[in-house]
Design a protein around this motif. Structure first.
Motif, PDB file in Angstrom:
ATOM      1  N   UNK A 149       0.806  -1.140  -0.100  1.00  0.00           N
ATOM      2  CA  UNK A 149       0.072  -0.136   0.063  1.00  0.00           C
ATOM      3  C   UNK A 149       0.972   1.171  -0.006  1.00  0.00           C
ATOM      4  N   UNK A 150       2.017   1.256   0.723  1.00  0.00           N
ATOM      5  CA  UNK A 150       2.772   2.355   0.854  1.00  0.00           C
ATOM      6  C   UNK A 150       3.385   2.552  -0.555  1.00  0.00           C
ATOM      7  N   UNK A 151       3.915   1.578  -1.119  1.00  0.00           N
ATOM      8  CA  UNK A 151       4.421   1.551  -2.728  1.00  0.00           C
ATOM      9  C   UNK A 151       3.450   2.294  -3.662  1.00  0.00           C
ATOM     10  N   UNK A 153       1.004   4.325  -2.903  1.00  0.00           N
ATOM     11  CA  UNK A 153       0.901   5.637  -2.637  1.00  0.00           C
ATOM     12  C   UNK A 153       1.839   6.533  -3.102  1.00  0.00           C
ATOM     13  N   UNK A 154       2.987   5.903  -2.807  1.00  0.00           N
ATOM     14  CA  UNK A 154       4.141   6.703  -3.074  1.00  0.00           C
ATOM     15  C   UNK A 154       4.339   6.938  -4.540  1.00  0.00           C
ATOM     16  N   UNK A 155       4.104   6.011  -5.411  1.00  0.00           N
ATOM     17  CA  UNK A 155       4.203   6.124  -6.917  1.00  0.00           C
ATOM     18  C   UNK A 155       3.047   6.937  -7.470  1.00  0.00           C
ATOM     19  N   UNK A 156       1.821   6.838  -6.659  1.00  0.00           N
ATOM     20  CA  UNK A 156       0.986   7.649  -7.347  1.00  0.00           C
ATOM     21  C   UNK A 156       1.033   9.247  -7.119  1.00  0.00           C
ATOM     22  N   UNK A 157       1.634   9.599  -5.947  1.00  0.00           N
ATOM     23  CA  UNK A 157       1.717  10.839  -5.608  1.00  0.00           C
ATOM     24  C   UNK A 157       2.861  11.337  -6.457  1.00  0.00           C
ATOM     25  N   UNK A 158       4.228  10.338  -6.822  1.00  0.00           N
ATOM     26  CA  UNK A 158       5.320  10.963  -7.564  1.00  0.00           C
ATOM     27  C   UNK A 158       4.634  11.136  -9.153  1.00  0.00           C
ATOM     28  N   UNK A 159       3.749  10.547  -9.455  1.00  0.00           N
ATOM     29  CA  UNK A 159       3.252  10.885 -10.882  1.00  0.00           C
ATOM     30  C   UNK A 159       2.140  11.870 -11.188  1.00  0.00           C
ATOM     31  N   UNK A 160       1.807  12.406 -10.045  1.00  0.00           N
ATOM     32  CA  UNK A 160       0.833  13.309 -10.123  1.00  0.00           C
ATOM     33  C   UNK A 160      -0.483  13.328 -10.990  1.00  0.00           C
ATOM     34  N   UNK A 161      -1.156  12.093 -10.857  1.00  0.00           N
ATOM     35  CA  UNK A 161      -2.260  11.914 -11.635  1.00  0.00           C
ATOM     36  C   UNK A 161      -3.420  13.118 -11.545  1.00  0.00           C
ATOM     37  N   UNK A 162      -3.849  13.744 -12.733  1.00  0.00           N
ATOM     38  CA  UNK A 162      -5.013  14.537 -12.363  1.00  0.00           C
ATOM     39  C   UNK A 162      -6.302  14.022 -12.599  1.00  0.00           C
ATOM     40  N   UNK A 163      -7.468  14.404 -11.862  1.00  0.00           N
ATOM     41  CA  UNK A 163      -8.778  13.840 -11.935  1.00  0.00           C
ATOM     42  C   UNK A 163      -9.237  13.660 -13.454  1.00  0.00           C
ATOM     43  N   UNK A 164      -9.817  13.092 -13.958  1.00  0.00           N
ATOM     44  CA  UNK A 164     -10.451  12.867 -15.182  1.00  0.00           C
ATOM     45  C   UNK A 164     -11.855  12.296 -15.164  1.00  0.00           C
ATOM     46  N   UNK A 165     -12.678  12.308 -16.414  1.00  0.00           N
ATOM     47  CA  UNK A 165     -14.000  11.450 -16.430  1.00  0.00           C
ATOM     48  C   UNK A 165     -13.911  10.355 -17.296  1.00  0.00           C
ATOM     49  N   UNK A 166     -14.803   9.553 -17.467  1.00  0.00           N
ATOM     50  CA  UNK A 166     -14.996   8.269 -17.967  1.00  0.00           C
ATOM     51  C   UNK A 166     -16.461   8.366 -18.819  1.00  0.00           C
ATOM     52  N   UNK A 167     -16.540   7.550 -19.755  1.00  0.00           N
ATOM     53  CA  UNK A 167     -17.906   7.604 -20.289  1.00  0.00           C
ATOM     54  C   UNK A 167     -18.123   6.161 -20.962  1.00  0.00           C
ATOM     55  N   UNK A 168     -19.126   5.602 -20.962  1.00  0.00           N
ATOM     56  CA  UNK A 168     -19.383   4.311 -21.651  1.00  0.00           C
ATOM     57  C   UNK A 168     -20.626   4.312 -22.333  1.00  0.00           C
ATOM     58  N   UNK A 169     -20.439   3.157 -23.609  1.00  0.00           N
ATOM     59  CA  UNK A 169     -21.481   3.486 -24.462  1.00  0.00           C
ATOM     60  C   UNK A 169     -22.038   2.289 -24.941  1.00  0.00           C
ATOM     61  N   UNK A 170     -21.412   1.052 -24.564  1.00  0.00           N
ATOM     62  CA  UNK A 170     -21.806  -0.271 -25.480  1.00  0.00           C
ATOM     63  C   UNK A 170     -21.367  -1.471 -24.531  1.00  0.00           C
ATOM     64  N   UNK A 171     -22.042  -2.448 -24.848  1.00  0.00           N
ATOM     65  CA  UNK A 171     -21.850  -3.863 -24.035  1.00  0.00           C
ATOM     66  C   UNK A 171     -21.005  -4.635 -24.679  1.00  0.00           C
ATOM     67  N   UNK A 172     -20.279  -5.612 -23.964  1.00  0.00           N
ATOM     68  CA  UNK A 172     -19.262  -6.634 -24.536  1.00  0.00           C
ATOM     69  C   UNK A 172     -19.677  -7.874 -23.503  1.00  0.00           C
ATOM     70  N   UNK A 271     -10.476  -8.206   3.857  1.00  0.00           N
ATOM     71  CA  UNK A 271     -11.710  -7.397   4.399  1.00  0.00           C
ATOM     72  C   UNK A 271     -11.073  -5.641   4.468  1.00  0.00           C
ATOM     73  N   UNK A 272     -10.123  -5.750   4.086  1.00  0.00           N
ATOM     74  CA  UNK A 272      -9.222  -4.234   4.255  1.00  0.00           C
ATOM     75  C   UNK A 272      -9.635  -3.430   3.066  1.00  0.00           C
ATOM     76  N   UNK A 273      -9.749  -2.097   3.090  1.00  0.00           N
ATOM     77  CA  UNK A 273      -9.939  -1.228   2.079  1.00  0.00           C
ATOM     78  C   UNK A 273      -8.869   0.061   2.357  1.00  0.00           C
ATOM     79  N   UNK A 274      -8.232   0.476   0.977  1.00  0.00           N
ATOM     80  CA  UNK A 274      -7.231   1.652   1.148  1.00  0.00           C
ATOM     81  C   UNK A 274      -7.546   2.519   0.150  1.00  0.00           C
ATOM     82  N   UNK A 275      -7.710   3.867   0.397  1.00  0.00           N
ATOM     83  CA  UNK A 275      -8.105   4.776  -0.594  1.00  0.00           C
ATOM     84  C   UNK A 275      -7.009   5.615  -1.064  1.00  0.00           C
ATOM     85  N   UNK A 276      -6.691   5.842  -2.442  1.00  0.00           N
ATOM     86  CA  UNK A 276      -5.673   6.619  -2.700  1.00  0.00           C
ATOM     87  C   UNK A 276      -6.479   7.862  -3.554  1.00  0.00           C
TER      88      UNK A 276
END
Length: 276
Positions: A149-151, A153-172, A271-276
């Protein structure tokens, strides 16, 4: 009583004591026989033999529970016929990273409509928690969890991902790798590149722990319905009808926000959850 007879009696008692001691320390199973117990009971009261050692002490509760875990056998009937991809072993924690999706009332209507179309083929169950998987399900040892979990978190912070949006429109139609379950999923057709950037980060983390990476050229999707077994060919036969329904339903409810806001990831391990 002459001295020779007294010596014989004393030696006999000494031998009995010695036998009792040796049996107690080296041959507990033999002490449980009735003949040995009778021999000890016949000894004089002043001989310090610990008879309570003859009975085995009960196992501690944590040992009993550990044995129950080791002896655990999966029963698919307890969870809709699903078969575990991994054996249930003490210390192994099933782990994956994903994007959660709650949906809304219109999304629920969409899911119900697709399920109705599939009824002539097979009855499909609604997925309990809608999400987009960003890693395969892997096994972490308990003592790896904090470091993993620490790894991440560290890599996500280092890469500075920005918030974004997703859209779906078909099934598979999808199946798991073992072909034991079939899924209907909504494909993501907007935000694909940003998801790939996130997956690359997670793959680097998995590699450090010698765990399997995500699929090459992944098909990001939200699984909405599932059934036991491989029903891919049968459902592909009505996929055109399903997608027509999805398109018409979304057009009819165009005022509904069908986008997915991506502002956090979740790592679930056991049964544990970690939010990034």
């Amino acid at each position: 009583m002459n001295s020779n007879l007294a010596n014989i009696i004393n030696n006999s008692k000494s031998l009995q004591l010695l036998n009792a001691y040796e049996s107690e320390s080296d041959e507990d199973e033999k002490l449980s026989t009735s003949s040995t117990k009778r021999a000890l009971n016949d000894l004089p009261d002043d001989i310090p033999v610990k008879r309570n050692k003859l009975e085995k002490l009960p196992l501690p509760s944590f040992v009993i529970e550990t044995e129950k875990i080791r002896e655990y056998e999966d029963d698919p009937s307890l969870h809709g016929g699903r078969i575990r991809n991994f054996p249930h072993e003490r210390g192994n924690w099933a782990t994956y990273i994903y994007l959660p999706y709650k949906g809304n009332e219109y999304f629920s209507q969409l899911v119900d409509g697709v399920a109705d179309i599939c009824l002539p083929i097979t009855k499909l169950e609604i997925v309990n928690d809608f999400h987009i998987s960003l890693t395969k399900t892997v096994i972490l040892k308990y003592h790896w969890i904090e470091s993993f979990v620490s790894t991440v978190r560290t890599k996500l912070n280092a890469n500075c991902l920005k918030r974004f949006q997703l859209f779906f429109n078909s099934m598979e139609v999808y199946t798991n790798e073992e072909k034991t379950r079939t899924f209907l999923g909504l494909n993501i057709n907007s935000g694909y590149d940003q998801l790939c950037d996130a997956v690359q980060i997670f793959n680097e983390c998995l590699k450090e722990f010698k765990l399997n990476s995500f699929y090459e050229d992944p098909s990001f999707h939200i699984s909405i319905l599932w059934c036991v077994g491989d029903k891919k060919n049968e459902l592909n036969g009505i996929l055109h009808e399903i997608n027509n329904f999805v398109t018409n339903f979304m057009d009819k409810n165009s005022d509904t926000d069908w986008t997915i806001e991506v502002n956090h990831f979740i790592c679930k391990t056991g049964n544990k959850q970690f939010i990034f």
